[in-house]
Design a protein around this motif. Structure first.
Motif, mmCIF file in Angstrom:
data_model
loop_
_atom_site.group_PDB
_atom_site.id
_atom_site.type_symbol
_atom_site.label_atom_id
_atom_site.label_comp_id
_atom_site.label_asym_id
_atom_site.label_seq_id
_atom_site.Cartn_x
_atom_site.Cartn_y
_atom_site.Cartn_z
ATOM 1 N N ASP A 118 0.824 -1.210 0.000
ATOM 2 C CA ASP A 118 0.000 0.000 0.000
ATOM 3 C C ASP A 118 0.856 1.257 0.000
ATOM 4 N N TYR A 119 1.947 1.235 0.760
ATOM 5 C CA TYR A 119 2.842 2.387 0.795
ATOM 6 C C TYR A 119 3.474 2.607 -0.573
ATOM 7 N N MET A 120 3.891 1.527 -1.232
ATOM 8 C CA MET A 120 4.491 1.649 -2.552
ATOM 9 C C MET A 120 3.496 2.208 -3.561
ATOM 10 N N LYS A 121 2.228 1.823 -3.462
ATOM 11 C CA LYS A 121 1.214 2.354 -4.370
ATOM 12 C C LYS A 121 1.055 3.854 -4.193
ATOM 13 N N VAL A 122 1.068 4.301 -2.944
ATOM 14 C CA VAL A 122 0.948 5.737 -2.679
ATOM 15 C C VAL A 122 2.141 6.494 -3.257
ATOM 16 N N MET A 123 3.345 5.949 -3.088
ATOM 17 C CA MET A 123 4.538 6.604 -3.601
ATOM 18 C C MET A 123 4.539 6.662 -5.120
ATOM 19 N N VAL A 124 4.131 5.569 -5.766
ATOM 20 C CA VAL A 124 4.082 5.548 -7.235
ATOM 21 C C VAL A 124 3.052 6.548 -7.750
ATOM 22 N N GLU A 126 2.107 9.313 -6.295
ATOM 23 C CA GLU A 126 2.623 10.667 -6.093
ATOM 24 C C GLU A 126 3.684 10.996 -7.137
ATOM 25 N N LEU A 127 4.556 10.052 -7.441
ATOM 26 C CA LEU A 127 5.585 10.285 -8.461
ATOM 27 C C LEU A 127 4.953 10.467 -9.832
ATOM 28 N N GLN A 128 3.889 9.704 -10.125
ATOM 29 C CA GLN A 128 3.204 9.852 -11.402
ATOM 30 C C GLN A 128 2.556 11.226 -11.509
ATOM 31 N N ARG A 129 1.993 11.702 -10.395
ATOM 32 C CA ARG A 129 1.375 13.041 -10.400
ATOM 33 C C ARG A 129 2.419 14.111 -10.683
ATOM 34 N N GLN A 130 3.608 13.983 -10.073
ATOM 35 C CA GLN A 130 4.665 14.958 -10.310
ATOM 36 C C GLN A 130 5.141 14.929 -11.760
ATOM 37 N N ASN A 160 13.986 14.209 -12.212
ATOM 38 C CA ASN A 160 13.914 12.876 -11.634
ATOM 39 C C ASN A 160 14.004 13.000 -10.120
ATOM 40 N N PRO A 161 12.927 12.634 -9.382
ATOM 41 C CA PRO A 161 12.956 12.816 -7.916
ATOM 42 C C PRO A 161 13.975 11.943 -7.221
ATOM 43 N N PHE A 162 14.504 10.926 -7.946
ATOM 44 C CA PHE A 162 15.469 10.046 -7.310
ATOM 45 C C PHE A 162 16.896 10.536 -7.461
ATOM 46 N N ASN A 163 17.102 11.469 -8.309
ATOM 47 C CA ASN A 163 18.451 11.983 -8.505
ATOM 48 C C ASN A 163 18.710 13.153 -7.578
#
Length: 211
Positions: A118-124, A126-130, A160-163
């Motif tokens: 569930d946490y991973m779904k929320v993070m994905v 949010e990243l898709q929205r950005q 890229n939010p991961f960089n």
């Protein structure tokens, strides 16, 4: 908690699949409330625990869905660095674990809190929205006259939010040319060639008529 009785789950626990975190923790028993030392291995949203490190079969597994990771209450905190995995609902069990240090406790709590599907779904989401927000391009309105040229606005750069942000190295000896200047220079050349072509075409048409 689910007792291990299937070969595929047991095989996954000891397979060469990546381990998110592993280490020694103490675990309070369900019937006997004393704490026993166990070797814990986290793979995805499955938290396996073994009697000893290197055992071929885990004692059990905790599925980290529908739960929260919290500091242990005072009455539960017989261990100095105790925290709990609390499943919400009627007759759901609460797992009380103890770490060896404050730093170890915080690292385990953060890792376990981020392990659920569930946490991973929320993070994905949010990243898709950005990413969707960065894909909005400004509308370019075409000019009504040939002589005037409207410089398009470049789209925003995708981040890229991961960089991690890195410093930009610029060369002070290289002259900077803006996009507007570059666009204006090339558009003038295109307009000049277009007007020359039109003039030649008009002249050729006039020659054919006079002939």
């Amino acid at each position: 908690m689910m007792k291990i009785n299937e070969k595929n789950v047991c095989s996954f626990a000891t397979s060469a699949t990546p381990v998110d975190r592993e280490g020694w923790l103490t675990k309070r028993g369900e019937v006997n409330k004393s704490f026993q030392k166990r070797w814990f291995v986290l793979k995805g949203n499955l938290l396996f625990y073994f009697d000893r490190r290197g055992d071929k079969e885990p004692v059990g597994v905790i599925i980290l869905e529908g739960c929260t990771v919290e500091l242990a209450d005072d009455e539960e905190q017989t261990e100095q660095y105790a925290f709990k995995i609390n499943f919400h609902g009627t007759n759901n069990r609460c797992y009380v674990l103890g770490a060896e240090s404050q730093e170890s406790m915080e690292q385990w709590m953060k890792t376990l809190a981020c392990a659920s599907y569930d946490y991973m779904k929320v993070m994905v989401s949010e990243l898709q929205r950005q990413l969707d927000e960065t894909d909005v391009y400004p509308e370019i309105t075409p000019s009504n006259s040939i002589g005037s040229v409207t410089s398009p606005v470049p789209p925003p750069r995708r981040h890229n939010p991961f960089n991690k942000s890195t410093p930009t190295v610029t060369n002070s000896l290289t002259p900077k040319i803006t996009f507007r200047e570059l666009h204006t220079a090339y558009s003038r050349r295109i307009l000049t060639d277009l007007n020359e072509w039109r003039h030649q075409r008009k002249q050729s048409t006039a020659d054919l008529i006079s002939f």
